[in-house]
Design a protein around this motif. Structure first.
Motif, PDB file in Angstrom:
ATOM      1  N   UNK A 209       0.754  -1.300  -0.160  1.00 53.98           N
ATOM      2  CA  UNK A 209       0.035   0.010  -0.160  1.00 53.98           C
ATOM      3  C   UNK A 209       0.838   1.302  -0.044  1.00 53.98           C
ATOM      4  N   UNK A 210       1.694   1.333  -1.033  1.00 54.26           N
ATOM      5  CA  UNK A 210       2.552   2.196  -1.123  1.00 54.26           C
ATOM      6  C   UNK A 210       3.566   2.834   0.108  1.00 54.26           C
ATOM      7  N   UNK A 211       3.728   1.697   0.854  1.00 52.26           N
ATOM      8  CA  UNK A 211       4.591   1.816   2.057  1.00 52.26           C
ATOM      9  C   UNK A 211       5.952   0.840   1.963  1.00 52.26           C
ATOM     10  N   UNK A 212       7.194   1.332   1.903  1.00 50.41           N
ATOM     11  CA  UNK A 212       8.182   0.430   1.816  1.00 50.41           C
ATOM     12  C   UNK A 212       8.744  -0.084   3.184  1.00 50.41           C
ATOM     13  N   UNK A 213       8.520  -1.133   3.431  1.00 54.74           N
ATOM     14  CA  UNK A 213       8.725  -1.796   4.818  1.00 54.74           C
ATOM     15  C   UNK A 213      10.302  -2.193   5.093  1.00 54.74           C
ATOM     16  N   UNK A 214      10.894  -1.519   6.041  1.00 54.83           N
ATOM     17  CA  UNK A 214      12.108  -1.435   6.421  1.00 54.83           C
ATOM     18  C   UNK A 214      12.549  -2.555   7.514  1.00 54.83           C
ATOM     19  N   UNK A 215      13.347  -3.229   7.688  1.00 51.88           N
ATOM     20  CA  UNK A 215      14.031  -4.230   8.582  1.00 51.88           C
ATOM     21  C   UNK A 215      15.062  -3.721   9.275  1.00 51.88           C
ATOM     22  N   UNK A 216      15.313  -3.984  10.255  1.00 49.48           N
ATOM     23  CA  UNK A 216      16.656  -3.628  11.431  1.00 49.48           C
ATOM     24  C   UNK A 216      16.560  -4.200  12.582  1.00 49.48           C
ATOM     25  N   UNK A 217      17.143  -3.195  13.559  1.00 49.87           N
ATOM     26  CA  UNK A 217      16.698  -3.401  14.955  1.00 49.87           C
ATOM     27  C   UNK A 217      15.499  -3.148  15.408  1.00 49.87           C
ATOM     28  N   UNK A 218      14.646  -2.517  14.463  1.00 57.26           N
ATOM     29  CA  UNK A 218      13.154  -2.523  14.582  1.00 57.26           C
ATOM     30  C   UNK A 218      12.806  -2.224  13.277  1.00 57.26           C
ATOM     31  N   UNK A 219      11.403  -2.611  13.008  1.00 56.51           N
ATOM     32  CA  UNK A 219      10.662  -2.477  11.931  1.00 56.51           C
ATOM     33  C   UNK A 219      10.144  -0.981  11.737  1.00 56.51           C
ATOM     34  N   UNK A 220      10.294  -0.486  10.435  1.00 58.83           N
ATOM     35  CA  UNK A 220       9.770   0.822  10.199  1.00 58.83           C
ATOM     36  C   UNK A 220       9.193   0.858   8.632  1.00 58.83           C
ATOM     37  N   UNK A 221       8.412   1.908   8.261  1.00 60.23           N
ATOM     38  CA  UNK A 221       8.046   2.047   6.965  1.00 60.23           C
ATOM     39  C   UNK A 221       8.293   3.442   6.578  1.00 60.23           C
ATOM     40  N   UNK A 222       8.320   3.635   5.079  1.00 55.92           N
ATOM     41  CA  UNK A 222       8.507   4.881   4.347  1.00 55.92           C
ATOM     42  C   UNK A 222       7.649   4.898   3.347  1.00 55.92           C
ATOM     43  N   UNK A 223       6.923   6.122   3.454  1.00 54.14           N
ATOM     44  CA  UNK A 223       6.074   6.220   1.978  1.00 54.14           C
ATOM     45  C   UNK A 223       6.823   6.352   0.762  1.00 54.14           C
ATOM     46  N   UNK A 224       6.336   5.573  -0.307  1.00 51.14           N
ATOM     47  CA  UNK A 224       7.147   5.613  -1.602  1.00 51.14           C
ATOM     48  C   UNK A 224       6.748   6.528  -2.671  1.00 51.14           C
ATOM     49  N   UNK A 225       5.707   7.363  -2.237  1.00 51.50           N
ATOM     50  CA  UNK A 225       5.202   8.226  -3.204  1.00 51.50           C
ATOM     51  C   UNK A 225       5.916   9.497  -3.424  1.00 51.50           C
TER      52      UNK A 225
END
Length: 225
Positions: A209-225
């Motif tokens: 849904x236009x969110x880039x899911x990032x993995x690391x020491x914690x999960x987060x997301x970034x808007x791709x638009x």
């Protein structure tokens, strides 16, 4: 890093494919890294080592390889399903030097998308190759912002798979030597946007849904638009 003994000169590695459907794990594919070294007079003399798990697409096996001496160099390689070498393409040479008796070996994974292979070198360059013949279609360079020390390169909490993520014509990249997250047009390498990451990104997990899911020491997301 992989420690070497003082008398060791080889970092030979191999890729093996097993038939798990009918032959109870019989080996059906094997490739050793010495085939990449035109100057090696024996398998024990090669300095190339495969990195990570190959990408398999349309009967071909794609993988990266690396050697630390005489200089740090990254190569993309293509085999057919019998283990026959089809092409090799040297992607970049970096100024990163390994200490004596150490070999720099990572888990760099290629990404396939719409007939191209994308490689995040983690040393100031991102490249796209034609999957058919290995021709370099484009290279994007950036300024390294993170010093890749021996301690950092040996810490799995700071260095991830460095895999590109392809989604609907866009390539997302989080280089290990930069604090930036990039979105590139897959066909041209044009930088669509980039943003500074405050938390270390170890893996790019997917786009939802236009969110880039990032993995690391914690999960987060970034808007791709």
């Amino acid at each position: 890093f992989l420690r070497k003994s003082r008398n060791e000169s080889s970092v030979i590695s191999e890729i093996v494919g097993l038939d798990i459907s009918q032959s109870e794990g019989a080996i059906v594919f094997r490739a050793t890294s010495d085939v990449l070294d035109e100057h090696a007079d024996s398998p024990e003399a090669t300095k190339w080592c495969f990195e990570g798990t190959p990408v398999v697409q349309d009967g071909r096996i794609y993988v990266t390889a690396r050697r630390s001496t005489p200089e740090d160099e990254i190569m993309a390689v293509c085999f057919d399903e019998t283990g026959q070498l089809i092409w090799t393409r040297r992607v970049c040479v970096s100024l990163l030097n390994s200490p004596d008796h150490f070999n720099l070996i990572g888990h760099r994974l290629l990404t396939w998308g719409n007939g191209q292979l994308f490689v995040n070198t983690g040393t100031g360059a991102i490249a796209a190759l034609n999957a058919t013949d290995g021709k370099i279609n484009w290279v994007v360079t950036y300024r390294s912002k993170v010093e890749l020390t021996r301690e950092r390169l040996s810490n799995p909490k700071k260095i991830g798979m460095e895999t590109c993520l392809y989604h609907q014509g866009v390539v997302f990249v989080a280089p290990a030597d930069s604090s930036d997250l990039f979105a590139l047009e897959a066909s041209t390498g044009h930088v669509l946007w980039h943003t500074d990451r405050h938390d270390r990104v170890l893996d790019l997990l997917g786009v939802v849904d236009n969110r880039l899911i990032l993995g690391g020491l914690k999960s987060q997301s970034v808007d791709t638009r």
